[in-house]
Each structure stands twice: as C-alpha cells, then as structure tokens.
Design a protein around this motif. Structure first.
Motif: not given
Ligand code: ZN
Length: 410
Positions: A26-30, A44-53, A370-371, A387-396
């Motif tokens: 349910s969160s946004n994850v990088f 790799i290396d998932p970073l879970i974004v705190p909710s509401g930010v 989204d997935i 450049d560093e490349v990230w995938v942001l999964i918009r769980g919100d």
C-alpha cells in the motif's frame, strides 16, 4: 468495560500487524534498477516511503540533496539537485578571427569545445540556466553556458564566389556550403546536440549586416531588413541553435532612458521575428550590449515589461567577466554574469575553467509504475551510464500489485 478494552486492544494489534504485512503493497516503494550477482537486470534495495509524504521530496532528502527539482516526462521523472554552492561559467564570445580583443581563432574555438567535452563540461542553454532546469545534465557532468554576441565576423559564414561579404553564396543543389572556420560549422562538428539542437545562443544586433554576408543582395542599410540570406540564417539558427536579443542598434543602456532602451529591445526582437517569418521559436533572452552596470530598478522594470507577440523575456545577461551563481542561489535573472572569451584572455579562460568551483550535476532517473516490473533499458528512460535509475511503484494509487516475478516491459 474490561471486555471492550480488550476488544479494542486486539483490534489495534490486528491493525498494526496488518499494516506491517501490507506496508509494501500500500506504500510507495523505490527500487534500485541495477544488475544482480548474475549480472542480470533486477530491482534491488527497496526503500519504503513513509505514508503521507511526497515520495520525491522524501527520496531527495534520503539522497542528501540540498534543494531539488523534479521534471516529469510522462512516466519518467528526472530528480535533479539544485546546487546552492558552486559556479556556472557563462561564456561570451564575439568574432572568430585573429584579432586580440573580442575575437578567438577558429583553432582555439575547436580546442575549447574539445577541452570542454574531455573535462566533463556539459553545454546547457541560457534558457535552461535561467529556468534552473539541469534535468538533462548527466550525473558527474559540469553545466556550462555559451553564446556569441553581435552576429559578427566568423559566426555563421557560407562559402562564396569572390568577396566574402558581397559575393554570391556557393550552393550545392540549392543548399549553401558552410565555411569550415565559422562558429556554426565548428559547433556542428565539435559539440553535442540535445534533442536536435546545440545549446549555444546567438545574440543578434542590427547595427551592421547580421553575420556579415549579403549574397549578392544590395545593402539596404541599417537596420538591414529584407535580406534573403539573413532570413535563411535566422531560420537555421532558430531550428538548430538558439537566438537571443542584442537590441536593434547595439547602444549601451545607460546612454538613453529605460523606456528608449526597452524600445530598442522590442525593435531587435521584432526584426528577428520578421526574419524568422513569424514568432522566432527560441527568442526569450537578452544580452545587454557592453553589459549593464548597474541594472537600475527602472531599467529592470522596462525590460521585464517588454512583450512581443504575447511573449516576455525570461532573463538578461551582463558582460562583467565573472562566473554565474549556481541554480539554487538567489540571483537576479535580469543581471546574470558572463565571462569574456577572446585571444587576449585565452590563458586566463583555461585557468579559470580549470580552477572553477564548478557545479557538478547529480540526478536520479525515476520510472513510475503501478506494478513491479523492469524498464526496457536504462537508455530507454534517458539515463546515461553515470545516472542512478530507480523504479517507483506507486502503491498509493490504483493498486495492481501482483506476486509475479518482475518481467521486462514490452
Ligand atoms: Zn555586443
């Protein structure tokens, strides 16, 4: 009483456990897009974004950026640091010739462009600097801005039969041939294009024949309206480089009142539009003839009030031999420093570039989905190798997560 407390406590406990279990979904994850130990692309290396930010703000802070900009291009975001310290060289050239002052030899101009590339400088346009948009500068490169004033000798020269100024242009199936020692020809050979355009601005004035060629056309006298070869060159520059205003008559702003100077700016702009055959696409900036010391509030207001075809200027340049501030600094967009490039100061230019406290670009390329899935390639996202490349999964957002293994997108 007792029973309902226990009920509440267990409900709370269940809620906490459930949040933990489903946090990732349910969160946004990088996810970092990199190669795994089998050298296969992986997330790799998932970073879970705190909710509401805001995920980008949170991510920029984790990257240690002082200030930042997010530029989105469909589902790809360029998160770029907006440096608050360091310097940006904005180089001002004039002629290409052997004269000492306000001229550089063609060989030195070639050398300069090669030197810039070999030393990790990256040409940004004057527009990008003023808009503080360094989203196209790869990580590790140093932004630099370049342009040339006056549309003078050596800027844009076609080969001619006979005299260079008045003689007819040599054409090959209708197309003119570039003089290989002119600025345009050298830039096309020694500078990179960005989205089809070379980030170099020609600030044109009309106190002499722009680009100093008539192609057998009778000299109409100042302000040199209606000369076909000038129209051909203005259109070429508007499509392949950038154009800027250097006023109609090339007069120092403090030699007249602010409204008269604004009229000079407008007249120069209208001549560029007339030659472009409509609103010139790239004209948004002004280089003050002879610089501007100081920019008074009255003059500033007069210049910012100029509007041609509903378009206003985004900034203006001085000629004070200083390097310009970084994009995150407070600066007056209508009084931006430029550094003089000529034969007399050649050694000084190279020393200044070598020891400049240059801004070094940092950016992250972020692909929003989204997935959980892999991008086609880092290059498909516009990332360079640094450049560093990230995938942001918009769980919100609309939640479509699946437990499948990541698969490359079509
Ligand atoms: Zn000038």
């Amino acid at each position: 009483m007792q029973r309902s407390s226990i009920g509440l406590a267990s409900a709370a406990l269940f809620f906490i456990l459930a949040s933990l279990l489903f946090a990732e979904e349910s969160s946004n994850v990088f996810w970092r897009y990199a190669n795994d130990r089998y050298n296969q692309p992986a997330l790799i290396d998932p970073l879970i974004v705190p909710s509401g930010v805001d995920p980008y703000d949170w991510f920029a802070e984790t990257q240690g950026f002082d200030a930042w900009e997010v530029h989105k291009n469909n589902e790809v975001a360029f998160l770029t640091e907006k440096s608050v310290t360091g310097e940006i060289p904005i180089l001002c050239l004039h002629k290409l010739s052997r004269e000492e002052d306000y001229a550089l030899t063609p060989d030195r101009f070639r050398y300069l462009l090669d030197y810039l590339r070999e030393n990790n400088w990256y040409l940004v346009s004057d527009h990008q600097y003023l808009e503080r948009d360094f989203s196209r500068v790869p990580t590790g490169m140093k932004p630099i801005v370049m342009g040339s004033d006056d549309a003078s000798h050596g800027n844009f020269v076609f080969q001619t039969k006979g005299d260079l100024i008045t003689g007819p242009v040599k054409r090959f199936f209708g197309s003119p041939r570039l003089d290989r020692d002119s600025m345009v020809a050298i830039l096309e050979k020694h500078a990179e294009r960005e989205e089809g355009r070379i980030n170099f601005t020609f600030y044109v004035s009309f106190d002499a024949i722009p680009f100093r060629q008539l192609d057998d056309y009778e000299n109409p006298g100042a302000p040199y309206r209606g000369v076909p070869i000038i129209a051909e060159k203005i259109r070429y520059l508007d499509n392949n480089f950038l154009l800027g205003i250097h006023t109609r008559s090339h007069i120092y702003a403090h030699d007249m009142n602010p409204n008269e100077f604004a009229q000079e700016v407008r007249a120069g702009w209208e001549l560029l539009n007339e030659y472009a055959g409509g609103q010139a696409e790239t004209v948004r900036t002004l280089a003050f003839p002879f610089g501007i010391r100081p920019l008074t509030p009255e003059l500033r207001r007069a210049v910012t009030d100029v509007s041609v075809g509903g378009v206003s200027l985004i900034g203006a340049f001085d000629f004070d031999n200083k390097l310009a501030p970084p994009p995150g600094a407070e600066l007056d967009l209508f009084d931006v420093s430029r550094f003089n490039v000529d034969n007399r100061n050649w050694e000084r230019l190279l020393r200044t570039l070598d020891k400049a406290d240059a801004v070094v670009a940092r950016r992250d390329i972020i692909w929003e989905t989204d997935i959980k899935k892999l991008p086609k390639s880092r290059y498909s996202l516009g990332a360079s190798s640094s450049d560093e490349v990230w995938v942001l999964i918009r769980g919100d957002r609309e939640h479509l997560a699946s437990d499948e293994q990541p698969v490359p997108s079509g």
